[in-house]
Design a protein around this motif. Structure first.
Motif, mmCIF file in Angstrom:
data_model
loop_
_atom_site.group_PDB
_atom_site.id
_atom_site.type_symbol
_atom_site.label_atom_id
_atom_site.label_comp_id
_atom_site.label_asym_id
_atom_site.label_seq_id
_atom_site.Cartn_x
_atom_site.Cartn_y
_atom_site.Cartn_z
ATOM 1 N N UNK A 21 0.842 -1.203 0.000
ATOM 2 C CA UNK A 21 0.000 0.000 0.000
ATOM 3 C C UNK A 21 0.877 1.253 0.000
ATOM 4 N N UNK A 22 2.198 1.062 0.104
ATOM 5 C CA UNK A 22 3.114 2.208 0.178
ATOM 6 C C UNK A 22 3.440 2.742 -1.213
ATOM 7 N N UNK A 23 3.632 4.056 -1.282
ATOM 8 C CA UNK A 23 3.983 4.650 -2.572
ATOM 9 C C UNK A 23 4.958 5.790 -2.335
ATOM 10 N N UNK A 24 5.855 5.988 -3.285
ATOM 11 C CA UNK A 24 6.817 7.097 -3.165
ATOM 12 C C UNK A 24 6.287 8.375 -3.812
ATOM 13 N N UNK A 25 5.056 8.329 -4.345
ATOM 14 C CA UNK A 25 4.413 9.537 -4.859
ATOM 15 C C UNK A 25 3.083 9.744 -4.131
ATOM 16 N N UNK A 26 2.492 10.903 -4.318
ATOM 17 C CA UNK A 26 1.201 11.225 -3.687
ATOM 18 C C UNK A 26 0.292 11.857 -4.731
#
Ligand code: SAM
Length: 323
Positions: A21-26
């Motif tokens: 569920x983690x992402x390096x963008x938003x």
């Protein structure tokens, strides 16, 4: 041959797996600026658990897997999972949907591990706008990632572009022109109403606009048999596809199920339903029991989504179910 057929006669052969569920963008249409409350690592399916699900699913008739997220490449050692899943009997293809920012680092390893295809999300070709839309990212990283994927031997690269009115819809022609410069297969996606950022732009409007560059000839997909309808500008090497979940829903031909990173098997992107597999997996459920749970989830697949009635999923956001 095993076939997985749902209550409406659709053949289900495609499983999308969100590995994190983690992402390096938003991205503004996908996540709030502060991100979403993260699921503890202990609640995320291990690669062994994912493999067990895929082994059973493959016996039932699933032959295509797509890894997604969050951002799948932020999960450690993703190539190992690619390799594990590619070796499962009955799985013909493991592919990836990524924002591309980490591809420069991993493209070669992914190819070696057996990954067949990559879809890269890219909503703008302008550096400052890229930063605005993704809140954290650099366009340069994605462009270098696309290059790296090419160099690693991924030939038919698909670019996913979500079109938002007043935000990036002025770039449709720039993207279309890219199909002359590069062999990109661009897919314009209608914005789904998860976050209240902008209006969607109907595919037909985009198609008409692109016609100012030349006649769009319908063509067959380069690879895959997903929901996109493809066209080509005269003499272009790349193609232009349209994915229209709102203006031209494709539920009647939906062939997919989705597994979240925390082990819910979901019959529809746009519904809150899901069958828990993590609990049973961790309680040593037999292959037969997992098989039955998969069959139950497939049986609960709705005929169609209900966006037209204003019903949007509330329990999960796109970064949790994987788009
Ligand atoms: N991080 C990866 C990426 O960027 O491709 C995989 C996860 S992302 C949730 C998967 C896809 O969902 C992306 O192509 C993204 O553009 C799309 N997506 C996310 N929110 C969306 C929305 N509200 N409407 C349409 N597509 C959306």
């Amino acid at each position: 041959m095993n076939e997985l057929i749902d209550s409406f006669g659709r053949r289900i052969n495609y499983l999308r797996i969100s590995v994190t569920d983690r992402c390096n963008l938003r991205c503004i249409y996908c996540m709030p600026p502060e991100g979403i409350p993260l699921i503890p690592h202990s609640e995320i399916l291990s690669y062994e658990e994912i493999s067990r699900v895929v082994q059973v699913a493959a016996k039932l008739g699933i032959n295509k897997i797509r890894l997604t997220g969050g951002e799948p490449l932020v999960r450690a050692e993703l190539p190992n999972l690619v390799e594990m899943l590619s070796q499962i009997e009955g799985i013909d293809e493991v592919s990836l949907t990524t924002n591309g920012t980490l591809l420069k680092k991993y493209a070669f390893e992914l190819k070696q591990a057996g990954l067949k295809r990559i879809n890269i999300s890219l909503d703008t070709l302008k550096a400052d706008r890229f930063h605005y839309i993704t809140r954290l990212g650099k366009l340069k990283d994605v462009l270098e990632g696309i290059e790296a994927a090419r160099d690693a031997g991924f030939n038919s690269i698909k670019i996913n572009t979500v079109v938002m009115r007043g935000i990036n819809d002025d770039e449709v022609l720039n993207f279309a022109n890219m199909t002359y410069k590069e062999e990109w297969h661009i897919r314009f996606i209608e914005l789904m109403p998860f976050a209240n950022v902008a209006d969607f732009v109907p595919s037909d409007e985009i198609r008409q606009h692109i016609m100012s560059l030349g006649l769009l000839e319908p063509c067959l997909p380069i690879t895959g048999n997903g929901p996109a309808k493809y066209y080509r500008l005269p003499g272009a090497g790349g193609t232009i596809g349209f994915i229209s979940p709102i203006s031209e829903p494709f539920c009647s031909s939906c062939n997919r199920m989705r597994l979240t990173s925390y082990g819910q098997l979901c019959p529809c992107l746009l519904s809150d339903d899901g069958v828990d597999l993590k609990g049973p997996l961790r309680n040593n459920a037999s292959m037969q029991e997992i098989k039955q749970l998969i069959l139950n989830a497939v049986a609960s697949k709705p005929a169609h989504h209900r966006l037209a009635e204003g019903i949007v999923p509330m329990k999960r956001n796109m970064s949790q179910i994987g788009g």
